[in-house]
Each structure stands twice: as structure tokens, then as C-alpha cells.
Scaffold this motif. Structure first.
Motif, mmCIF file in Angstrom:
data_model
loop_
_atom_site.group_PDB
_atom_site.id
_atom_site.type_symbol
_atom_site.label_atom_id
_atom_site.label_comp_id
_atom_site.label_asym_id
_atom_site.label_seq_id
_atom_site.Cartn_x
_atom_site.Cartn_y
_atom_site.Cartn_z
ATOM 1 N N ILE A 11 -2.836 21.154 -7.760
ATOM 2 C CA ILE A 11 -4.371 20.738 -7.888
ATOM 3 C C ILE A 11 -4.191 19.704 -8.913
ATOM 4 N N MET A 12 -4.901 18.653 -8.521
ATOM 5 C CA MET A 12 -5.080 17.512 -9.789
ATOM 6 C C MET A 12 -6.575 17.724 -10.246
ATOM 7 N N GLY A 13 -6.633 18.112 -11.396
ATOM 8 C CA GLY A 13 -8.049 18.542 -12.219
ATOM 9 C C GLY A 13 -8.092 20.037 -12.292
ATOM 10 N N GLY A 14 -9.290 20.519 -12.600
ATOM 11 C CA GLY A 14 -9.304 21.866 -12.748
ATOM 12 C C GLY A 14 -9.534 22.803 -11.624
ATOM 13 N N PRO A 15 -9.597 24.068 -11.769
ATOM 14 C CA PRO A 15 -9.764 24.948 -10.098
ATOM 15 C C PRO A 15 -11.021 24.782 -9.829
ATOM 16 N N MET A 16 -11.967 24.234 -10.345
ATOM 17 C CA MET A 16 -13.612 24.317 -10.041
ATOM 18 C C MET A 16 -13.857 22.747 -9.332
ATOM 19 N N MET A 17 -13.188 21.542 -9.848
ATOM 20 C CA MET A 17 -13.670 20.394 -9.203
ATOM 21 C C MET A 17 -12.402 19.623 -8.716
ATOM 22 N N GLY A 18 -11.547 20.223 -9.175
ATOM 23 C CA GLY A 18 -10.137 19.531 -8.691
ATOM 24 C C GLY A 18 -10.028 19.680 -7.278
ATOM 25 N N PHE A 19 -8.708 18.885 -6.822
ATOM 26 C CA PHE A 19 -8.382 18.895 -5.324
ATOM 27 C C PHE A 19 -7.017 18.817 -5.145
ATOM 28 N N ALA A 20 -6.505 19.252 -3.999
ATOM 29 C CA ALA A 20 -5.170 19.413 -3.683
ATOM 30 C C ALA A 20 -4.597 18.154 -3.465
ATOM 31 N N LEU A 21 -3.405 17.748 -4.154
ATOM 32 C CA LEU A 21 -2.840 16.448 -3.803
ATOM 33 C C LEU A 21 -2.232 16.468 -2.488
ATOM 34 N N CYS A 62 -5.585 16.648 -15.481
ATOM 35 C CA CYS A 62 -4.847 18.021 -15.618
ATOM 36 C C CYS A 62 -3.934 17.966 -14.271
ATOM 37 N N LEU A 63 -2.926 18.521 -14.174
ATOM 38 C CA LEU A 63 -2.031 18.914 -12.947
ATOM 39 C C LEU A 63 -1.992 20.573 -12.909
ATOM 40 N N LEU A 64 -2.599 21.190 -12.144
ATOM 41 C CA LEU A 64 -2.478 22.678 -12.417
ATOM 42 C C LEU A 64 -1.451 23.106 -11.333
ATOM 43 N N VAL A 65 -0.270 23.943 -11.703
ATOM 44 C CA VAL A 65 0.803 24.372 -10.871
ATOM 45 C C VAL A 65 0.395 25.783 -10.677
ATOM 46 N N PRO A 66 -0.333 26.380 -9.962
ATOM 47 C CA PRO A 66 -0.581 27.631 -9.839
ATOM 48 C C PRO A 66 0.197 28.623 -9.189
ATOM 49 N N SER A 67 0.279 29.872 -9.381
ATOM 50 C CA SER A 67 1.278 30.829 -8.648
ATOM 51 C C SER A 67 0.403 31.504 -7.696
ATOM 52 N N ARG A 68 0.995 32.394 -6.856
ATOM 53 C CA ARG A 68 0.044 32.924 -5.743
ATOM 54 C C ARG A 68 -1.122 33.919 -6.144
ATOM 55 N N GLU A 69 -0.574 34.626 -7.241
ATOM 56 C CA GLU A 69 -1.720 35.310 -8.073
ATOM 57 C C GLU A 69 -3.087 34.685 -8.670
ATOM 58 N N GLU A 70 -2.595 33.506 -9.099
ATOM 59 C CA GLU A 70 -3.809 32.769 -9.846
ATOM 60 C C GLU A 70 -4.454 32.146 -8.573
ATOM 61 N N LEU A 71 -4.141 31.616 -7.689
ATOM 62 C CA LEU A 71 -4.606 30.888 -6.705
ATOM 63 C C LEU A 71 -4.131 31.479 -5.324
ATOM 64 N N PRO A 72 -4.920 32.587 -4.910
ATOM 65 C CA PRO A 72 -4.386 33.225 -3.799
ATOM 66 C C PRO A 72 -4.854 32.058 -2.545
ATOM 67 N N GLU A 73 -4.290 32.539 -1.244
ATOM 68 C CA GLU A 73 -4.396 31.633 -0.156
ATOM 69 C C GLU A 73 -5.999 31.801 0.296
ATOM 70 N N PRO A 104 0.944 -1.309 0.055
ATOM 71 C CA PRO A 104 0.047 -0.034 -0.072
ATOM 72 C C PRO A 104 0.728 1.281 0.066
ATOM 73 N N ARG A 105 0.397 2.069 -0.840
ATOM 74 C CA ARG A 105 0.990 3.779 -0.700
ATOM 75 C C ARG A 105 0.008 4.573 -1.093
ATOM 76 N N VAL A 106 0.374 5.862 -0.794
ATOM 77 C CA VAL A 106 -0.483 6.969 -0.929
ATOM 78 C C VAL A 106 -0.829 7.184 -2.437
ATOM 79 N N THR A 107 -2.094 7.350 -2.889
ATOM 80 C CA THR A 107 -2.415 7.553 -4.027
ATOM 81 C C THR A 107 -2.943 8.864 -4.399
ATOM 82 N N ALA A 108 -3.325 9.209 -5.608
ATOM 83 C CA ALA A 108 -3.866 10.363 -6.121
ATOM 84 C C ALA A 108 -5.480 10.642 -5.763
ATOM 85 N N HIS A 109 -5.673 10.913 -4.518
ATOM 86 C CA HIS A 109 -6.985 10.942 -4.008
ATOM 87 C C HIS A 109 -7.013 11.945 -2.658
ATOM 88 N N PRO A 110 -8.011 12.821 -2.701
ATOM 89 C CA PRO A 110 -7.998 13.979 -1.549
ATOM 90 C C PRO A 110 -7.998 13.303 -0.134
#
Length: 822
Positions: free
Chosen positions: A340-350, A363-374, A95-101
Motif C-alpha cells: 500500500i502506498m499511503g495509509g490504510p484509509m486513503m492509500g492504494f495498492a501499487l 508512506c509505504l505500508l507492508v502489512p501482514s495477513r493479520e493486519e490486512l486480511p484478504e 514511458p514507464r509504470v509510475t506510482a499510480h493506482p
């Protein structure tokens, strides 16, 4: 009113309520062709990458596999197998960690590539004509194809609908911002997508096929239209529709509403309305499986965002580490920024950047701080109602949030919580920055757990009720069998009952042979009992220990012996006594005046008393002793009587009883002696003092020995009674056991001869002995050997009882006298 087909042919479109228009940001990745990543150093392939159960393992560590080899096989309809993305060696299965929230660990296979990328043997096809639907269904299932639009629903299950499919809908909308994987796939592989659609048409035979593409993808729309014109598909059957750009138009229910104007009812599926939908990526995977014999081992992944480096779309092997994929594209994720795996609307943080790429990774979304603020801290709901206005499912997000936050999941369920498609438009427009979708997901998970627990409880209840009913039925069946058995007592028992009865009877027969008396030959059973009793007497005599009951028994035996001695002395004056082997004349012994008036009634009384005593001893389980010892004049055992067997003792007693009977026949008629005068007095006296009675018995025995010697000297020469006459009498009485009686007769003769010789040699002519002097001496002897004397007395009593019974059956005149005296 137009039919569904007429509406589809006319190209009429509808819309759905709500929806939003977020920034698309697709140009970051859709401007360059799809690239192929090299082989990673290792691959981690989770066994479950779809909506369903994992398959059964087919490999083990250390095993070498080829590209396309199945690592698992589907053991249920909802199971989808996974395959080796390249050739190499299985390094581990753990067993290992998988791509799931959730960040939970799941079982997977680690594959170390060998760099050669060798395929397993494949069987390619150029057409689907002639292939049966079941064969195509098997190929798609074994290829491990799941829905690549994001839901990962097993394609084989979806392609086996219960109802006929009227309209086959192909989803090319790709409405999520940033994602462009389907856009580039339609641009570059439109012809292969149409081949996959041809397979679906061959399997489902729909009336219409509609390919829906958002109008923000003009290049993809043109590529599909061109490929359709070049294909041999019927353009009257296959339609291409450009739909307005609006989020979430790519959702299944919303796209059906756009193309047909129909809403899928609550609790229903599109197939219930005669419609079936597949993603363009799924169609491409079906083409590769059916025509090229390639399982689903890779997919197009969009790597985008301002920190993605070389943003674009990449052919990525399933199981590739996400960290390695980002390194190949030059991505530079910020330490404090989520990936983020998926889009910004329905995706989740890995939860872990080392998680692998799976079938749902579009999709693998690698945003900047301006794209995805805290994410700001959530504030209280202001009841603005914006979430309700944009909900495409016409739900009440505000009330669902309240009930979910209060853990009132049942109330949230009543508000159609499961109709939420988790599109995220409500959270997108919320001015209070409340993560509404996260609350809905938690509530859904809790309700699923409750449903699972309730289902298990219901199953347990059903099993309990079934068991209770079964036990009750078995109980009633047993009662009915019991009642039938009571109603028909003569009916044959069952095999088990019969076996138990037979076993019990055999055990009873082994323990107590007397219980079988009367069921077989009476003579055989009597002989068997005699033999077993003799064996028991011998065994018990060897193990017996002196008991407190021996003293009264010895006293009774002494009284009987004393009476016999007096009777013998009285008989010696008139008639000859029992014959002996030397046949010497027996002189008349001297007797006292109190002993001269004895008659045959005395013998009968003595025999009857001995019979009663022997019967009491048998009931108490007393063992009969096997040794008999003759007593000399001084009260000590003689040499001939030191060791006598039980048979010899019984024979001696029987011979003496016969002697008493013969003497009684020869006695004068006037010489009488009643039973009460002689027999009652000794019994009363002996009952009070057992020790004194034992001494009396010794004196009587010594007197009898003296009488025997005197009789041997005084008997006339012609007055003889041979052993033969005695033997004949015994043989007539015991005709059923000649062998035993012969042995007994021989033993009697031998014992008497020895006793007579020893007595004659040791006793002086005028020797007399008083009861007192003899009693004192014998008392000392009895104190040391009470057990031996009790055994001798019991053996004599039993033998004489048998002799008395024999005389009673033979019609002897002595029996009449005994009855009168009674």
C-alpha cells in the motif's frame, strides 16, 4: 457575535459531523529518528508528480547533470518542474509504470548516479527581508514544490490567491493511521518549519497563523512550541492549537471546520473565505528552496507495517525504486499481500513494486495477513445507514453507490458526488464489505470524461458558429462590393480586377489583332494585319492538305478564267493588250463569233464574282496558296511558271485586270455584252460538274497563252506601253505601301516576260485547240494537281477583286457601266 480573529485568539475549537477512530498504529514508525537512505543504483524520475501538467524537457540521453539541475521547466501555471536528485548521467527518457493506482505508463527520465553527489551552484539566504513577493513566488515555482500532504497541489498556484488571506492554517494533524512522517519532521526540524512559515507570512501577510496538531503527537506539539518561542515570529500572530484525534481531521475542509467553525460551500475554495492551508512538510520544502536554494528532490517516507523489517521514517530521493527502498529497510512483503502506498484509509495498492518514489509518497505500508486480511467478496447492501452516519461531508453514500453501480452518473452528480473527499470512512464501517470509494472514483472519472467531451464539443460548436458567421460576413461583403460596382460602372476596378482585364486584353490582342482595329493608327493596324495574313498564308499553304472543297473552288476559278480569256480575245481585235517587256506588235487573234461581242461589263461582272468568292474563302478560313504555275499549250506547266510566290501571283492577276480595263475603254460604243448573257451560264454549268469545269479552265488558260503570243507579233511598232506607265499607275493607287508594290511590279514584269517568251517559242503560228481536246488533257492534269490549281485561282480572284475596288474609288467610267449591268 465574535469575529473570526476573536475566535482564533480565544482558542475555541469546533468539530465536524461523522468521522471515526480507527487504530492508529503510529508507534511502529515514530519511535526512531529519520534515517537517510544511500544513493540507489538508478533513479527513475516521472515528469508529472503533481496535480497538473508536466513540464517541458530540458535534458536528453547521455547528458551529464548535477544535483539540483532542472530536468524540466514550467511552461504553464499548473506545471511543476522536476530536478535531478543527484549528479550523474541521463540514461533514457521513456514511458514507464509510475506510482499510480491506474498502473499506466508515464514519461520519465532515468538517471544513473555517479556516486559523487555534486550540487549545482547555489545561492543561500539568511533572511527574506527585502525580497519581493514575485521573486519568492518564482523561487518556489522553480523549486518544483507541490503540496506534500497527499494532494500534491502546486504550491506556487496556491500562494497566488485572488482574495486577501485573513487566516493562514498550517496542517500538522496527520490523522491517517500508520503514517508518522510529519510527526517526526516536526520533532526534528521544527525551527526550519517555522522559517518556511515566515516566508509564507512575508508573501501573504495574514492576520493570524494557526498551527494545528493532533493531540496524539505531544512530542511534535512541544517541539513546535519551543521553536516558536525561540524564533522572532510574533506569538500574537502565530498560534498553536492542539486538536482532538479524530479521522479525518487532517482533511482541509474538516480542519477548517474544527478551527473556525465554518464550512466551505459547495463549489468554493477556502481562499474564498479568506483562509489558506499548507502542510508542515510543504513549509519545510519552502524553507529549503528560499534559504538554501535546494529544490524538492527528497522527502520523508514512512516505511511501516508488520512486514516492514526496520519500520521508521527515511529521507528518500525522489525517483528511488520502491523495491530498492524496501530492501534498504529490511522489508519482506508477502507475495500475495498488496503493498500500500499511503495509509490504510486513503492509500492504494501499487500495481508494480518497481515504481518510483514520487512527491506524493508519504508512506509505504507492508502489512501482514493479520493486519490486512484478504478483502472479502462484497455482499448486498442491507441499508443499515452506517455509511451516512460517519460521512464527514454529510453525503448519502448509499444512494451514490447505487447510481454509480448503475452508471447513472448524472444522478450521482446531482447528489454532490464531487464533494466526497474519498476518506474511506464509509467503506470502513460497511458491514457488507462494499468498496464504496472505488465506485465513487470510477463515477468521478466518468463524469470528468463527459465534462471534457462536452467542453470540447462546445468549443467545436463555438468554432463552427464563428466560422459560419465569418463566411456569411464575407459573402455579404462580396455582395455589397458587387452592388457598388454595378451602381458605379465608371469607378476604377480593384488592382486584381484591373490586372485580370489587362491580361485578357493582351491575350486577345495577341490572338486577334483585328480586335484592336480603330483603337490606334488605322494605317499601322492595317499594315500589321497584312503582314500577319501573309505569314499565315505561307505557313498554312505549306501544311494544307487537299480538301473536298477544292474541286468546286477550282470550277469557279476555271469559269472566271474562261470568261477572261474570251474577253481578251475580243479585245485583241480592236485595242492593244497589256504591255510586255519586249514591246513587240501583237497581231489580232482569230476568235469565234460567240466571243466577238464582249464589252466592259464582262470585266466588272467577273471582278465582282471573284470578290464574292474570295470573301467566302476568307470566312471559311481557307488558306491562300503561294505558288503559281503557268500552263503550256498541251496543258503542262511551263518552266517559267513552275514555282511562283504569292506576291507574283497577285501581281499577275492585278495586271490582267488593268489590261481588261484598258481594253474596255478602247472598245467601240456599240460593242456591248451584258453580264447575264455570259457570266450566269458558266456558273450554272460549273456548279453541276466540278471536274469538267476544271478542264474548261485549263483550255481557257491555254487559249490566253496563245492570244498573248499573237498579240505580241501583231502589235504596231509605235504602239507601246512600257512597264513604267504601269508601275506609275500602281504607285498612285498604293501610295501607302511603295516598297511592297515596287517588288510586286518587278515580279510581274519578270514573270510576264518569261511566260511570253516561252509561249512564243513553243506555239506554232496556226495552232488552234478545241475545248474538247484540251479538256481531256487538262482533266488528267487536274486530277493529279487539284490543290495547286485551286491556289492559283484563289490568288487571281483576290487580286482582281482588289483591282475592281480600286477602279471603283478612282471614278473610273467603267464603274458606271458595271452598276448598270448589275
Amino acid at each position: 457575535m465574535q469575529t473570526l480573529l476573536e475566535q482564533l485568539d480565544q482558542g475555541q475549537l469546533w468539530t465536524f459531523p461523522g468521522g471515526i477512530h480507527p487504530p492508529e498504529r503510529k508507534t511502529l514508525s515514530n519511535q526512531t529518528p529519520i534515517k537517510r537512505l544511500p544513493l540507489p543504483p538508478s533513479l527513475w524520475i516521472p515528469l508529472r508528480q503533481h496535480a497538473g501538467s508536466e513540464g517541458m524537457l530540458r535534458v536528453k540521453p547521455g547528458q551529464r547533470v548535477l544535483k539540483g539541475d532542472a530536468l524540466t521547466w514550467a511552461d504553464s501555471p499548473w506545471s511543476v518542474p522536476v530536478h535531478a536528485p543527484t549528479s550523474g548521467t541521463i540514461a533514457a527518457i521513456e514511458p514507464r509504470v509510475t506510482a499510480h493506482p491506474s498502473g499506466l505508463r508515464e514519461l520519465g527520465v532515468e538517471l544513473i548516479p555517479d556516486g559523487q553527489d555534486h550540487w549545482r551552484p547555489r545561492e543561500t539566504r539568511s533572511s527574506v527581508q527585502g525580497l519581493e513577493r514575485d521573486e519568492l513566488h518564482r523561487v518556489i515555482r522553480d523549486a518544483g514544490i507541490a503540496g506534500l500532504g497527499g494532494a500534491t497541489f502546486p504550491a506556487a498556484v496556491k500562494l497566488a490567491p485572488a482574495n486577501r488571506v485573513t487566516a493562514l492554517l498550517i496542517n500538522g494533524a496527520e490523522c491517517e493511521p500508520y503514517i508518522s512522517a510529519d510527526d517526526r519532521l516536526m520533532r526534528e526540524h521544527a525551527g526550519e518549519i517555522l522559517l518556511g512559515i515566515e516566508v509564507l507570512i512575508h508573501m501573504l501577510n495574514p492576520d493570524r497563523v494557526v498551527i494545528a496538531i493532533e493531540d496524539n503527537k505531544p512530542e511534535a506539539l512541544a517541539a513546535i512550541s519551543k521553536a516558536l518561542e525561540a524564533s522572532h515570529l510574533d506569538q500574537e500572530q502565530v498560534k498553536i492549537r492542539s486538536i482532538p484525534t479524530k479521522y479525518p481531521s487532517g482533511s482541509e475542509k474538516q480542519l477548517i471546520q474544527i478551527l473556525t467553525g465554518q464550512e466551505v460551500p459547495k463549489g468554493k475554495l477556502p481562499v474564498d473565505l479568506g483562509m489558506l492551508m499548507h502542510n508542515v512538510g510543504t513549509c519545510y520544502a519552502i524553507k529549503k528552496a528560499v534559504f538554501d536554494d535546494e529544490p524538492l528532490i527528497e522527502r520523508v517516507v514512512t516505511i511501516t507495517g508488520e512486514q516492514a523489517g526496520q519500520a521508521g521514517n527515511y529521507w528518500t530521493l525522489l525517483g528511488s525504486p520502491i523495491r530498492w527502498v524496501l530492501q534498504q529497510s529490511g522489508a519482506n512483503p508477502l507475495p500475495a499481500q498488496p503493498l500500500i502506498m499511503g495509509g490504510p484509509m486513503m492509500g492504494f495498492a501499487l500495481p508494480d513494486i518497481d515504481a518510483p518514489v514520487v512527491k506524493a509518497t508519504n508512506c509505504l505500508l507492508v502489512p501482514s495477513r493479520e493486519e490486512l486480511p484478504e478483502q472479502p467478496k462484497p455482499r448486498n447492501c442491507i441499508r443499515c445507514g452506517d455509511c451516512a452516519q460517519v460521512c464527514p461531508q454529510l453525503l448519502l453514500p448509499q444512494q451514490l453507490f447505487w447510481h454509480s453501480q448503475a452508471k447513472e452518473y448524472d444522478k450521482a452528480d446531482k447528489l454532490n458526488l464531487f464533494d466526497c473527499i474519498e476518506c474511506g470512512v464509509c467503506a470502513y464501517v460497511c458491514p457488507s464489505d462494499i468498496p464504496l470509494v472505488e465506485h465513487y472514483r470510477i463515477a468521478k472519472a466518468a463524469l470528468r470524461d463527459q465534462s471534457t467531451s462536452a467542453a470540447k464539443a462546445e468549443q467545436a460548436k463555438i468554432r463552427f458558429e464563428a466560422r459560419k458567421a465569418r463566411l456569411e460576413a464575407e459573402k455579404q461583403a462580396r455582395e455589397q462590393r458587387s452592388q457598388r460596382a454595378k451602381a458605379t460602372p465608371g469607378a476604377a476596378p480593384s488592382a486584381g480586377v484591373a490586372a485580370a482585364i489587362a491580361k485578357l486584353k493582351a491575350k486577345q490582342a495577341e490572338q486577334s489583332p483585328e480586335a484592336n482595329e480603330g483603337k490606334g493608327d488605322e494605317q499601322d493596324m492595317a499594315e500589321l494585319r497584312r503582314q500577319r495574313k501573309a505569314q499565315a498564308r505561307v505557313a498554312k499553304a505549306q501544311k494544307a492538305q487537299p480538301s473536298p472543297d477544292d474541286a468546286p473552288k477550282a470550277a469557279v476559278a476555271a469559269a472566271i478564267a474562261r470568261a477572261k480569256a474570251k474577253q481578251a480575245q475580243a479585245q485583241g481585235s480592236a485595242e492593244p493588250t497589256e504591255p510586255s517587256q519586249d514591246t513587240q506588235p501583237t497581231p489580232k487573234p482569230s476568235t469565234s463569233s460567240s466571243d466577238s461581242a464582249k464589252n466592259p461589263a464582262v470585266a466588272a461582272a467577273i471582278a465582282r464574282a471573284k470578290a464574292k468568292q474570295a470573301q467566302k474563302q476568307g470566312e471559311k478560313g481557307d488558306t491562300e496558296r503561294t505558288r503559281e504555275t503557268s500552263v503550256d499549250q498541251s496543258g503542262s506547266a511551263g518552266p517559267s511558271g513552275a514555282s511562283k510566290s504569292p506576291a507574283v501571283a497577285a501581281a499577275i492577276a492585278k495586271a490582267k485586270a488593268k489590261q481588261s480595263a484598258a481594253t474596255a475603254e478602247a472598245r467601240p460604243a456599240g460593242d456591248t455584252l451584258t453580264q447575264g448573257g455570259t457570266g450566269d451560264a458558266p456558273e450554272k454549268k460549273d456548279a453541276g460538274d466540278a471536274k469538267r469545269k476544271a478542264a474548261v479552265a485549263a483550255a481557257i488558260a491555254k487559249a490566253k497563252a496563245k492570244q498573248a503570243a499573237a498579240t505580241a507579233e501583231a502589235r504596231p511598232a509605235g504602239d507601246t506601253l512600257t512597264q513604267g506607265s504601269t508601275g506609275d499607275a500602281l504607285e498612285k493607287k498604293d501610295a501607302g505601301d511603295a516598297k511592297r508594290k515596287a517588288a510586286v511590279a518587278a515580279a510581274i514584269a519578270k514573270a510576264k516576260a518569261k511566260q511570253a517568251a516561252a509561249t512564243a517559242e513553243a506555239r506554232p503560228a496556226g495552232d488552234t485547240i478545241t475545248q474538247g481536246s484540251t479538256g481531256d488533257a487538262q482533266e488528267k492534269k487536274d486530277d493529279g494537281d487539284a490543290r495547286r490549281k485551286a491556289a492559283v485561282a484563289a490568288a487571281i480572284a483576290k487580286a482582281k477583286a482588289k483591282q475592281a475596288a480600286a477602279r471603283s474609288q478612282g471614278g473610273d467610267t467603267q464603274k458606271n457601266d458595271e452598276n448598270e449591268n448589275d
